[in-house]
Design a protein around this motif. Sequence first.
Motif, PDB file in Angstrom:
ATOM      1  N   ILE A  67      -8.689  -3.773  -3.651  1.00  0.00           N
ATOM      2  CA  ILE A  67      -7.897  -3.961  -4.871  1.00  0.00           C
ATOM      3  C   ILE A  67      -8.747  -3.329  -5.976  1.00  0.00           C
ATOM      4  O   ILE A  67      -9.962  -3.560  -6.051  1.00  0.00           O
ATOM      5  CB  ILE A  67      -7.607  -5.460  -5.133  1.00  0.00           C
ATOM      6  N   GLU A  90       5.180   3.577  -6.699  1.00  0.00           N
ATOM      7  CA  GLU A  90       3.736   3.425  -6.491  1.00  0.00           C
ATOM      8  C   GLU A  90       3.407   3.847  -5.064  1.00  0.00           C
ATOM      9  O   GLU A  90       4.058   3.400  -4.120  1.00  0.00           O
ATOM     10  CB  GLU A  90       3.299   1.963  -6.685  1.00  0.00           C
ATOM     11  N   THR A  93       0.372   0.405  -1.875  1.00  0.00           N
ATOM     12  CA  THR A  93       0.655  -0.987  -2.285  1.00  0.00           C
ATOM     13  C   THR A  93      -0.615  -1.834  -2.260  1.00  0.00           C
ATOM     14  O   THR A  93      -0.824  -2.656  -3.159  1.00  0.00           O
ATOM     15  CB  THR A  93       1.671  -1.634  -1.307  1.00  0.00           C
ATOM     16  N   GLY A  96      -0.869  -5.448  -3.642  1.00  0.00           N
ATOM     17  CA  GLY A  96       0.366  -5.720  -4.378  1.00  0.00           C
ATOM     18  C   GLY A  96       0.120  -6.033  -5.857  1.00  0.00           C
ATOM     19  O   GLY A  96       1.063  -6.200  -6.634  1.00  0.00           O
ATOM     20  N   TYR A  97      -1.158  -6.082  -6.263  1.00  0.00           N
ATOM     21  CA  TYR A  97      -1.464  -6.459  -7.657  1.00  0.00           C
ATOM     22  C   TYR A  97      -0.930  -5.433  -8.662  1.00  0.00           C
ATOM     23  O   TYR A  97      -0.253  -5.791  -9.629  1.00  0.00           O
ATOM     24  CB  TYR A  97      -2.984  -6.627  -7.815  1.00  0.00           C
ATOM     25  N   GLN A  98      -1.207  -4.146  -8.392  1.00  0.00           N
ATOM     26  CA  GLN A  98      -0.704  -3.112  -9.308  1.00  0.00           C
ATOM     27  C   GLN A  98       0.834  -3.126  -9.346  1.00  0.00           C
ATOM     28  O   GLN A  98       1.444  -2.930 -10.397  1.00  0.00           O
ATOM     29  CB  GLN A  98      -1.219  -1.737  -8.862  1.00  0.00           C
ATOM     30  N   VAL A 112       4.979   2.067  -1.775  1.00  0.00           N
ATOM     31  CA  VAL A 112       4.840   2.569  -0.408  1.00  0.00           C
ATOM     32  C   VAL A 112       3.414   2.337   0.084  1.00  0.00           C
ATOM     33  O   VAL A 112       2.456   2.644  -0.635  1.00  0.00           O
ATOM     34  CB  VAL A 112       5.137   4.090  -0.347  1.00  0.00           C
ATOM     35  N   ASP A 115      -0.149   1.066   5.667  1.00  0.00           N
ATOM     36  CA  ASP A 115      -0.606   0.008   6.575  1.00  0.00           C
ATOM     37  C   ASP A 115       0.390  -1.161   6.544  1.00  0.00           C
ATOM     38  O   ASP A 115       0.510  -1.863   5.535  1.00  0.00           O
ATOM     39  CB  ASP A 115      -1.996  -0.457   6.117  1.00  0.00           C
ATOM     40  N   ASP A 140       4.324   7.041   4.878  1.00  0.00           N
ATOM     41  CA  ASP A 140       3.406   7.986   4.249  1.00  0.00           C
ATOM     42  C   ASP A 140       3.897   8.288   2.828  1.00  0.00           C
ATOM     43  O   ASP A 140       4.827   9.059   2.629  1.00  0.00           O
ATOM     44  CB  ASP A 140       3.353   9.272   5.089  1.00  0.00           C
ATOM     45  N   GLY A 141       3.226   7.689   1.863  1.00  0.00           N
ATOM     46  CA  GLY A 141       3.630   7.855   0.455  1.00  0.00           C
ATOM     47  C   GLY A 141       3.380   9.244  -0.089  1.00  0.00           C
ATOM     48  O   GLY A 141       3.868   9.565  -1.176  1.00  0.00           O
ATOM     49  N   ALA A 158      -4.625   5.907  -4.615  1.00  0.00           N
ATOM     50  CA  ALA A 158      -5.618   6.346  -3.634  1.00  0.00           C
ATOM     51  C   ALA A 158      -5.992   7.778  -4.027  1.00  0.00           C
ATOM     52  O   ALA A 158      -5.225   8.474  -4.702  1.00  0.00           O
ATOM     53  CB  ALA A 158      -5.033   6.292  -2.218  1.00  0.00           C
ATOM     54  N   VAL A 211     -10.308   4.938  -2.519  1.00  0.00           N
ATOM     55  CA  VAL A 211     -10.230   5.196  -1.080  1.00  0.00           C
ATOM     56  C   VAL A 211      -9.269   6.378  -0.881  1.00  0.00           C
ATOM     57  O   VAL A 211      -8.428   6.646  -1.737  1.00  0.00           O
ATOM     58  CB  VAL A 211      -9.718   3.943  -0.314  1.00  0.00           C
ATOM     59  N   PRO A 212      -9.404   7.096   0.233  1.00  0.00           N
ATOM     60  CA  PRO A 212      -8.607   8.320   0.395  1.00  0.00           C
ATOM     61  C   PRO A 212      -7.109   8.094   0.604  1.00  0.00           C
ATOM     62  O   PRO A 212      -6.698   7.124   1.248  1.00  0.00           O
ATOM     63  CB  PRO A 212      -9.230   8.998   1.625  1.00  0.00           C
ATOM     64  N   ILE A 214      -4.235   9.183   2.602  1.00  0.00           N
ATOM     65  CA  ILE A 214      -4.158   9.809   3.921  1.00  0.00           C
ATOM     66  C   ILE A 214      -2.709  10.068   4.288  1.00  0.00           C
ATOM     67  O   ILE A 214      -1.883   9.134   4.287  1.00  0.00           O
ATOM     68  CB  ILE A 214      -4.821   8.891   4.973  1.00  0.00           C
TER      69      ILE A 214
HETATM   70  N1  SAM Z   1      -2.623  -0.572  -5.668  1.00  0.00           N
HETATM   71  C1  SAM Z   1      -3.428  -1.409  -4.800  1.00  0.00           C
HETATM   72  C2  SAM Z   1      -3.607  -2.793  -5.330  1.00  0.00           C
HETATM   73  O1  SAM Z   1      -3.102  -3.105  -6.419  1.00  0.00           O
HETATM   74  O2  SAM Z   1      -4.235  -3.587  -4.631  1.00  0.00           O
HETATM   75  C3  SAM Z   1      -4.746  -0.795  -4.444  1.00  0.00           C
HETATM   76  C4  SAM Z   1      -4.583   0.347  -3.534  1.00  0.00           C
HETATM   77  S1  SAM Z   1      -5.943   0.727  -2.480  1.00  0.00           S
HETATM   78  C5  SAM Z   1      -7.156   1.275  -3.613  1.00  0.00           C
HETATM   79  C6  SAM Z   1      -5.271   2.212  -1.748  1.00  0.00           C
HETATM   80  C7  SAM Z   1      -4.142   1.951  -0.778  1.00  0.00           C
HETATM   81  O3  SAM Z   1      -3.511   3.182  -0.471  1.00  0.00           O
HETATM   82  C8  SAM Z   1      -4.601   1.364   0.546  1.00  0.00           C
HETATM   83  O4  SAM Z   1      -3.932   0.158   0.774  1.00  0.00           O
HETATM   84  C9  SAM Z   1      -4.222   2.436   1.562  1.00  0.00           C
HETATM   85  O5  SAM Z   1      -3.827   1.910   2.815  1.00  0.00           O
HETATM   86  C10 SAM Z   1      -3.079   3.112   0.851  1.00  0.00           C
HETATM   87  N2  SAM Z   1      -2.757   4.471   1.297  1.00  0.00           N
HETATM   88  C11 SAM Z   1      -3.593   5.489   1.633  1.00  0.00           C
HETATM   89  N3  SAM Z   1      -2.880   6.582   1.967  1.00  0.00           N
HETATM   90  C12 SAM Z   1      -1.567   6.259   1.831  1.00  0.00           C
HETATM   91  C13 SAM Z   1      -0.350   6.969   2.020  1.00  0.00           C
HETATM   92  N4  SAM Z   1      -0.277   8.241   2.411  1.00  0.00           N
HETATM   93  N5  SAM Z   1       0.817   6.313   1.791  1.00  0.00           N
HETATM   94  C14 SAM Z   1       0.814   5.021   1.396  1.00  0.00           C
HETATM   95  N6  SAM Z   1      -0.304   4.298   1.203  1.00  0.00           N
HETATM   96  C15 SAM Z   1      -1.487   4.922   1.407  1.00  0.00           C
END
Ligand code: SAM
Length: 233
Positions: A67, A90, A93, A96-98, A112, A115, A140-141, A158, A211-212, A214
Amino acid sequence: MPVYDYHSDDQSARERMVRYQLEARGIHHPRVLDAMRSVPRHLFVPAERAGDAYSDHALPIGEGQTISQPYMVALMTQLLDPAPSDRVLEVGTGSGYQAAILAELADEVVTVERDPVLSERAQEVLDALGYRNITFVVGDGTEGYLPLGPYDRIIVTAGAPFIPQPLIEQLTPGGKLVIPVGHRYEQVLTVAEKDAEGHLHLSEHGYCVFVPLIGRHGWRSELDGEPEPDDLP
Ligand code: SAM
């Protein structure tokens, strides 16, 4: 708007967070500050980290994800500047905080997450809090989410190697996209504004570490050093 069962200690922790981490660093958007004051961040972190929920850093949320730091959430939301009538996408997710912050500010949020475990967990928390204007998508977002587009605002939480083309296409003219763009371990917080003719105008707002991202239009895996050459714009 949802009604929370506030715990007074958490309310004062949020007040301190807003004053010392956000206002003191230049977050000035009144609606963003109100949302940060009202969303119970401690419910979005693992129970054993709840005491740390209002601290000035990111926290692990399981599945190798995080988060984001409260300041980064507020800064990205201030840059995004969603209007009450906006539909927001977004990507990422996570906890879910954002998404909750966005749901306080906009009409509709589509979030989106790749995971499914994180998506389901976030949905449970947000449903319990009474949010009814959030749609959860697992996938895949980097492809956006065409069935509910276009979007007035898009936020990617991300780190991306470049701005995914589908997100540009799913942004309305006059719309705004906020995304960390750069290397795997450090990015530049980037705002892309689409004008009425469909041209993009980019601005940069400092370094950040995410984090990346992907996916098809992002990094190819957790470990790959570079995106595939044929994905580069
Ligand atoms: N917005 C989140 C929050 O409020 O907790 C924090 C997000 S976290 C830093 C990044 C998230 O992006 C991870 O949960 C990761 O699984 C997701 N992610 C990475 N690549 C993605 C993609 N192509 N599509 C959707 N989610 C993705």
